[in-house]
Design a protein around this motif. Structure first.
Motif, short mmCIF file in Angstrom:
data_model
loop_
_atom_site.label_atom_id
_atom_site.label_comp_id
_atom_site.label_asym_id
_atom_site.label_seq_id
_atom_site.Cartn_x
_atom_site.Cartn_y
_atom_site.Cartn_z
N UNK A 135 0.82 -1.22 0.00
CA UNK A 135 0.00 0.00 0.00
C UNK A 135 0.85 1.27 0.00
N UNK A 136 1.92 1.30 0.78
CA UNK A 136 2.77 2.48 0.83
C UNK A 136 3.39 2.80 -0.51
N UNK A 137 3.81 1.76 -1.22
CA UNK A 137 4.38 1.95 -2.55
C UNK A 137 3.35 2.56 -3.49
N UNK A 138 2.13 2.05 -3.46
CA UNK A 138 1.09 2.54 -4.35
C UNK A 138 0.66 3.96 -4.00
N UNK A 139 0.64 4.29 -2.72
CA UNK A 139 0.37 5.68 -2.33
C UNK A 139 1.43 6.60 -2.92
N UNK A 140 2.67 6.16 -2.87
CA UNK A 140 3.75 6.94 -3.47
C UNK A 140 3.59 7.09 -4.97
N UNK A 141 3.20 6.00 -5.64
CA UNK A 141 3.01 6.06 -7.09
C UNK A 141 1.97 7.13 -7.46
N UNK A 142 0.82 7.10 -6.80
CA UNK A 142 -0.25 8.04 -7.14
C UNK A 142 0.16 9.47 -6.82
N UNK A 143 0.83 9.66 -5.69
CA UNK A 143 1.26 11.01 -5.32
C UNK A 143 2.23 11.57 -6.35
N UNK A 144 3.17 10.76 -6.80
CA UNK A 144 4.11 11.22 -7.83
C UNK A 144 3.37 11.56 -9.12
N UNK A 145 2.40 10.74 -9.50
CA UNK A 145 1.64 11.02 -10.72
C UNK A 145 0.99 12.40 -10.64
N UNK A 146 0.36 12.69 -9.51
CA UNK A 146 -0.32 13.98 -9.38
C UNK A 146 0.70 15.12 -9.33
N UNK A 147 1.84 14.88 -8.71
CA UNK A 147 2.86 15.92 -8.61
C UNK A 147 3.49 16.23 -9.97
N UNK A 148 3.67 15.19 -10.78
CA UNK A 148 4.36 15.34 -12.07
C UNK A 148 3.41 15.59 -13.23
N UNK A 149 2.10 15.56 -12.96
CA UNK A 149 1.14 15.75 -14.04
C UNK A 149 0.92 14.52 -14.88
N UNK A 150 1.31 13.35 -14.37
CA UNK A 150 1.05 12.09 -15.06
C UNK A 150 -0.40 11.66 -14.81
N UNK A 151 -1.01 10.92 -15.71
CA UNK A 151 -2.34 10.38 -15.42
C UNK A 151 -2.27 9.34 -14.30
N UNK A 152 -3.24 9.37 -13.41
CA UNK A 152 -3.31 8.34 -12.37
C UNK A 152 -3.81 7.03 -12.97
N UNK A 153 -4.77 7.14 -13.84
CA UNK A 153 -5.29 5.94 -14.50
C UNK A 153 -4.16 5.22 -15.23
N UNK A 154 -4.05 3.93 -14.97
CA UNK A 154 -3.04 3.12 -15.65
C UNK A 154 -1.63 3.28 -15.12
N UNK A 155 -1.49 3.85 -13.90
CA UNK A 155 -0.13 4.03 -13.36
C UNK A 155 0.61 2.72 -13.20
#
Length: 333
Positions: A135-155
């Motif tokens: 879970x911690x890894x996935x929380x990090x993934x989504x946070x980075x996506x939002x920070x970098x302007x990447x789509x969350x969908x399909x991360x």
């Protein structure tokens, strides 16, 4: 693929289980300084890749921006085991970060450790994505996506910009060209990478000794991340588990993965190790790692003693009577 016998388990003098595998230790010149078995064997990192997968977080100012504590930040690298302190920190992270639990791609789960799992079952609590060890890894993934302007969908897809960034980081740390990195799917649904065991050991040498990393930003991120891992070792796994035991030693950076893969780097000695137990057993990790440290004359005997306590060489039955032994059988060369 050449393997060697790592550990034998006997009962009344009869061999009951044999764990084969391979071990490689490398220095900063990518020279093999210790090995047993095939150092070129392609091996999946599994959760031993979590520190590498967490680096996109540490390459941003997410921790400072959202006021995360170091204890919370440690969970980006962790395979948490669902203890109450893990859940409390995860809940605190979700309250601070632009992430909602339902967005996590990892499936709903019960904790890995038996005691919190049984407690939740007794209380008829449902599985949650937050209880999944990734879970911690996935929380990090989504946070980075939002920070970098990447789509969350399909991360979680291999061609997503986040996963490509992780692939680039892995290639740089391992010195394996991206085209030669084998990609599969991990248990939590994100890409998992396989490279030669020798190069896997090199990545942990660089995590332990970030001064050898050429890229300044990556060097700074690794330094911050590994310091946090050593500062909060029980967050990375839990008490009485090898990752926490090793990270309690400030000279060691370590992380294991499913199916018997384990990696660690020694800061003072400037050596990285990677090992694969071909039976997939995690139970024998403490025996193997303790023997490695003994064979290289590692100075911190307290760390070795803690490892030996996790998996004693004497096998006892339910009544506490000695019935067998666990012996390491390999010699590093």
């Amino acid at each position: 693929m050449k393997s060697v016998t790592l550990v034998e388990e006997t009962r009344a003098g009869l061999v009951e289980n044999v764990h084969t595998g391979m071990i490689t230790g490398v220095n900063e010149q990518l020279e093999t300084v210790y090995h047993a078995g095939d150092m070129a064997h392609y091996t999946y990192y599994r959760s031993a890749s979590k520190p590498i997968q967490a680096l996109p977080v540490f390459l941003t100012d997410i921790i400072a921006k959202y006021g995360l504590t170091n204890e919370e930040a440690a969970l980006f690298t962790a395979s948490h085991r669902g203890e109450s302190y893990h859940i409390a920190v995860l809940e605190s992270m979700l309250a601070k970060l632009p992430v909602r639990e339902h967005e996590l791609y990892c499936p709903a789960s019960y904790p890995l450790n038996n005691e919190p799992k049984e407690e939740m079952l007794r209380e008829n609590k449902e599985k949650r994505r937050l209880y999944h060890n990734c879970a911690g890894k996935h929380i990090g993934f989504i946070t980075v996506c939002r920070e970098m302007g990447f789509p969350v969908e399909g991360y979680w897809e291999v061609d997503h910009p986040l996963q490509q960034q992780i692939l680039n980081i892995l290639s740089e740390l391992s010195e394996v060209p991206k085209a030669d990195i084998h990609i599969g799917m991990d248990g939590c649904g994100v890409p998992v990478f396989a490279i030669p065991l020798k190069n896997m050991a090199l990545t942990y040498l660089k995590l332990a000794c970030p001064d050898v990393i050429k890229d300044a930003d990556l060097r700074k991120a690794v330094t911050q991340m590994t310091s946090i891992m050593n500062e909060h070792p029980r967050i990375i796994a839990s008490e009485n588990f090898i990752c926490t035991t090793l990270l309690e030693d400030p000279n060691i950076v370590a992380k294991g993965g499913a199916q018997g893969v384990y990696c660690f780097g020694l800061k003072k000695e400037r050596i990285g190790f990677a090992l694969k137990v071909l039976t997939g057993s995690e139970d024998v990790w403490p025996v193997v790692v303790a023997s490695i440290l003994e064979q290289i004359n590692y100075e911190n005997n307290e760390t070795i003693a803690r490892l030996r306590a996790l998996k004693p060489s004497i096998v006892k039955n339910d009544a506490g009577i000695m019935v067998g032994e666990i012996k390491e059988k390999f010699m590093l060369i």
